[in-house]
Each structure stands twice: as structure tokens, then as C-alpha cells.
Design a protein around this motif. Structure first.
Motif, short mmCIF file in Angstrom:
data_model
loop_
_atom_site.label_atom_id
_atom_site.label_comp_id
_atom_site.label_asym_id
_atom_site.label_seq_id
_atom_site.Cartn_x
_atom_site.Cartn_y
_atom_site.Cartn_z
N LEU A 1 49.99 -57.98 39.23
CA LEU A 1 50.36 -57.54 37.88
C LEU A 1 49.44 -58.19 36.84
O LEU A 1 48.93 -57.50 35.94
N CYS A 2 49.22 -59.48 36.96
CA CYS A 2 48.33 -60.16 36.02
C CYS A 2 46.93 -59.56 36.08
O CYS A 2 46.28 -59.35 35.05
N ARG A 3 46.47 -59.26 37.29
CA ARG A 3 45.13 -58.67 37.46
C ARG A 3 45.07 -57.28 36.85
O ARG A 3 44.08 -56.90 36.22
N ALA A 4 46.13 -56.49 37.04
CA ALA A 4 46.14 -55.12 36.49
C ALA A 4 46.05 -55.14 34.98
O ALA A 4 45.33 -54.34 34.37
N LEU A 5 46.78 -56.05 34.35
CA LEU A 5 46.71 -56.17 32.89
C LEU A 5 45.32 -56.63 32.45
O LEU A 5 44.80 -56.19 31.42
N GLY A 6 44.72 -57.50 33.25
CA GLY A 6 43.35 -57.92 32.96
C GLY A 6 42.37 -56.76 33.04
O GLY A 6 41.43 -56.67 32.24
N HIS B 1 46.80 -54.48 44.41
CA HIS B 1 46.14 -53.93 43.22
C HIS B 1 45.39 -52.64 43.54
O HIS B 1 45.21 -51.80 42.65
N TRP B 2 44.95 -52.47 44.78
CA TRP B 2 44.18 -51.28 45.15
C TRP B 2 44.98 -50.01 44.84
O TRP B 2 44.41 -48.96 44.57
N GLY B 3 46.31 -50.11 44.93
CA GLY B 3 47.16 -48.99 44.54
C GLY B 3 47.29 -47.90 45.58
O GLY B 3 47.67 -46.77 45.26
N ASP B 4 47.01 -48.21 46.84
CA ASP B 4 47.12 -47.23 47.92
C ASP B 4 48.17 -47.73 48.91
O ASP B 4 47.97 -48.75 49.58
N ALA B 5 49.29 -47.03 49.00
CA ALA B 5 50.41 -47.49 49.82
C ALA B 5 50.04 -47.59 51.29
O ALA B 5 50.44 -48.53 51.98
N GLY C 1 43.52 -50.30 36.55
CA GLY C 1 44.69 -50.99 36.04
C GLY C 1 45.94 -50.12 36.07
O GLY C 1 47.02 -50.57 36.47
N ARG C 2 45.80 -48.87 35.65
CA ARG C 2 46.95 -47.96 35.66
C ARG C 2 47.42 -47.69 37.08
O ARG C 2 48.63 -47.64 37.35
N ARG C 3 46.47 -47.48 38.00
CA ARG C 3 46.83 -47.21 39.40
C ARG C 3 47.56 -48.41 40.00
O ARG C 3 48.55 -48.25 40.73
N ALA C 4 47.10 -49.61 39.68
CA ALA C 4 47.77 -50.81 40.18
C ALA C 4 49.18 -50.92 39.63
O ALA C 4 50.12 -51.28 40.36
N LEU C 5 49.37 -50.61 38.36
CA LEU C 5 50.72 -50.66 37.78
C LEU C 5 51.63 -49.63 38.41
O LEU C 5 52.82 -49.91 38.64
N ASP C 6 51.10 -48.45 38.72
CA ASP C 6 51.92 -47.45 39.41
C ASP C 6 52.36 -47.96 40.78
O ASP C 6 53.51 -47.80 41.19
N GLY C 7 51.41 -48.60 41.49
CA GLY C 7 51.75 -49.15 42.80
C GLY C 7 52.76 -50.28 42.70
O GLY C 7 53.66 -50.39 43.53
N LEU C 8 52.65 -51.11 41.68
CA LEU C 8 53.59 -52.20 41.50
C LEU C 8 54.97 -51.69 41.12
O LEU C 8 55.99 -52.26 41.55
#
Length: 282
Positions: free
Chosen positions: A238-243, A205-209, A264-271
Motif C-alpha cells: 500500500l505504501c509503495r502504491a501511494l508512492g 503490488h504487481w496487481g495480478d492475482a 499505483g491504481r492497479r496495486a490499489l485494486d489488488g489490495l
């Protein structure tokens, strides 16, 4: 005079001064949760010395003004990782991976932790779909149908071996020092014996590769069926990012609305990159 720090899912938080934090439960039963958390923190502190944990200094009893009581804890040094630029993601990722490995390896005897598993995944799925709908309605979630399909594709949760977990491990509960290194972990109200993938989801979720790659090297997931634990972690992330998107829309944290939307957006980009590249286990 107390300074309001923010509103979480379970508590109001106030800074009494630079060294102490006051927490007031939001819901019935929150007082017992505070007492349970205080006992857990005392137990954890004897085992986890690599990062500061909140030390509960006082538990207040119920009164007409505070019907669930309250807690006063020593403030963990540093600042929340939510919205903070990571200066050395490789070093931080390694620290986080090792810290979670130590936590998940603890013998839970005398911890007071109870089992929290959802073998069907339906509770997580349903909450995530509600959050997705709220975010899509106001236009902050492009491609909502594709994300909904991912949410409905629940990984196999039936054979999870429960271990001690933080339960809500994400950037906002990780404290960083001035050099961007791990200085503490906050908010243990969701701690349980549960799926380690729930904590690992916070790393995704942190979104940092680079942070995630270093954490995966440091975390010995082989004992948890490596590919499966990270597959579950991505779904939880994904569930956490939507939350985060839904929580950000409420403006529930002082000055934090945009921070949660960005997270949330950064986590979705990473996912999106995670599933596109189908990363293999280290």
C-alpha cells in the motif's frame, strides 16, 4: 551519444548503447552508494545465477562535471515489467517466488549489507501519508480517507528477523524476456538486511492475482511466520502504491508518468481485493 532512460529516486540513467547503462547519482553521497552497490553485485552474482544482475564495468571518479562519480554497467537483457502485460502469470509468479526465496535464504557474511529496519513503521507511514495527500489533492485517489486509515494501521514490525533483501523489488526493477519470463533484476541501491515483506510487497503490488498466488506457493514463508509476513507485505505494498501515484504525478521518468499512475491504481485494486477476501496462507 547517450540516450536518457529515466530518472529514479537516486539516479539519472542513460543508455550508452544496447549493451551498457550509465548511472549518475542525484544526491550527495551517491558515489559511495554506487561503489557499495558494485561490491554487492559482485557478491550476489556468485550466489544467484537464476537471473541476470547488472555487471558493473567501470566506476568513474568524481570530477567537476560529475561530483559524485558515475557507474557504467552491462545492460540486463529484456524489458522492464512496468506496464507490460504478463503473458503467463503463473509461470512468472513461480519464478519470482523462488528467486526471492533464494535471495532471502542467503548467508549475508561478506555481503557488506547493513541492517535497515524501522520497528515503529513511522518512516514508511509518514512518507505514504505525504504521497497520499499529494495524490488526493489532484484527484487521482478516490477514497483517500479509507486508504489513510489503512496506512495508519501499522502491522507489528518489532520482531522481524532481517534477511538479505533487494529493498525496492517491483515491476519496474524486474526485467522480462520476450516470453515474459524473468531475465534479470535491476537497481540494488536499496539492498539491505531487512524485512523480507518489503520484497514480497512487490509481488502484491504487481496487481495480478494469478501471479501472486503462484509466487505464494513458491515462496516458503513458514519460516517467517507466514501470516504475519504477508500482512506486513500488504501494508508495504500500500505504501509503495501511494508512492507510485505521487511519483507518477512528477513525470520523473521519460514517458513513464502514466505507467506509474496505472501501476499505483492497479496495486490499489489488488489490495482492495486482498483485504476484502482476507486470503489465507498457502
Amino acid at each position: 551519444m547517450a540516450e536518457w532512460l529515466g530518472l529514479g529516486s537516486d539516479h539519472h540513467a542513460f543508455a550508452l548503447d544496447r549493451a551498457r547503462v550509465l548511472r549518475l547519482p542525484r544526491w550527495p553521497g551517491g558515489g559511495e552508494a554506487l561503489r557499495r552497490e558494485a561490491r554487492l553485485l559482485a557478491w550476489l552474482t556468485s550466489w544467484l545465477g537464476c537471473a541476470a544482475l547488472p555487471e558493473v564495468l567501470h566506476l568513474g571518479t568524481a570530477s567537476p562535471l560529475v561530483p559524485e562519480g558515475f557507474s557504467v554497467a552491462r545492460r540486463v537483457p529484456g524489458r522492464s515489467g512496468l506496464g507490460v502485460a504478463v503473458t503467463d502469470p503463473v509461470a512468472l509468479g513461480g519464478e519470482l517466488g523462488r528467486w526471492l526465496a533464494d535471495l532471502h535464504a542467503l548467508n549475508p557474511h561478506e555481503s557488506g549489507l547493513t541492517v535497515d529496519l524501522d520497528p515503529s513503521g513511522h518512516d514508511w507511514r509518514d512518507a505514504a501519508l505525504d504521497d497520499l495527500e499529494a495524490a488526493a489533492e489532484v484527484g487521482v485517489l478516490p477514497g483517500a480517507d479509507a486508504w489513510a486509515a489503512r496506512v495508519r494501521d501499522i502491522p507489528d514490525l518489532r520482531k522481524v528477523m532481517p534477511v538479505p533483501i533487494h529493498g525496492d523489488f517491483a515491476a519496474e526493477h524486474v526485467s522480462l524476456d520476450g516470453q515474459g519470463r524473468l531475465s534479470g533484476v535491476l537497481d540494488w541501491s536499496d539492498a539491505a538486511l531487512g524485512d523480507p515483506a518489503r520484497d514480497l510487497a512487490g509481488l502484491i503490488h504487481w496487481g495480478d492475482a494469478a501471479l501472486l498466488a503462484a509466487a505464494r506457493v513458491a515462496y516458503p514463508a513458514a519460516g517467517q511466520s507466514c501470516g504475519a509476513v504477508w500482512e506486513r507485505a500488504a501494508w508495504y505494498a500500500l505504501c509503495r502504491a501511494l508512492g507510485d501515484l505521487a511519483f507518477g504525478l512528477t513525470g520523473g521518468v521519460a514517458g513513464g508518468q502514466e505507467a506509474y499512475l496505472r501501476a499505483g491504481r492497479r496495486a490499489l485494486d489488488g489490495l482492495r481485493a486482498w483485504w476484502t477476501n482476507a486470503p489465507m496462507a498457502p
